[in-house]
Design a protein around this motif. Sequence first.
Motif: not given
Length: 312
Positions: A75-79, A114-129
Amino acid sequence: MKKRFAQVLGMALATLFVMGQTWAAGSFYVDPNSQPAVWARNHADDPRAAKITESITHVPTAQWFGSWNKDVHAAVSQFVAAADAAHQVPILVAYNIPNRDCGGASAGGAADADAYRAWIDAFSQGIGKNQAVVVVEPDSLAQFDCLKTTDAQDARLNLLSYAVSRLRLNAPAADIYLDAGNAHWTAADVMANRLHDAGIGEAKGFALNVSNFYPTQESIAYANAVNGVLGSRFGYTKPVVIDTSRNGNGSNGQWCNPAGAKLGEPTGDATGQILLAWIKNPGDSDGPCGVGPTLKAGVFSPDLAVRLIEGN
């Protein structure tokens, strides 16, 4: 009136302590698939649609991400990719902290740390560079007192610090703003300590007035007070992003779908010290209350949107 506002804002900004990037007009992403835009397209014959299109849909507004996104990375990557294709900068809100809203109208969030850490990892990776503006966890520090134990408070600070560090690592071009409530919620010295403990030293700055109604000048005064404490105690100061989506008429003391609220200055008024932006989506309900007694939090209402346009 607009000229007078600009003069007042300019004088207020001159007192803010921080320096940073200056955003050009038109920098921020206008999502053609925002809830107001989709509703207006699907209801073109409704007289409210023209008002919403004219006053709301062309203004850059933040996109909120939480547990309702089944695949937050996608979702983040698409946006972010859509914003990049438009040569604009997206504004995102991370809103998934455990015990979100302390069980209130926007209750929910990740099941545990633990679920939040996994979620924020995915969120931040979706933004990327990509460039982005990211507001991290509205109300999470201002509602700190609802966490009744020191362990629970420390756990929240650790998760917010983790979120900042992972965004710095995985989204190095993003400007990260930790939410700091509003000008009438938490004493400035208390909030400064919380921000520091939550890792704001690594972030771009802090966010104020998200989903609230206080006038911009009051938020600037509060930002100065917080920065005064950050500077004297910790040796640094920070820029601020202020939510102006609904503060055109100021606050009547109510926070949940109050009557009489009005759209504020549109996203894009900015200097190196401050960014005015629509973080709350105009027309989205705060919960089943006020002039939207049957509307769940986050549901778009054309009636609420028109009320904000007309200021009634």
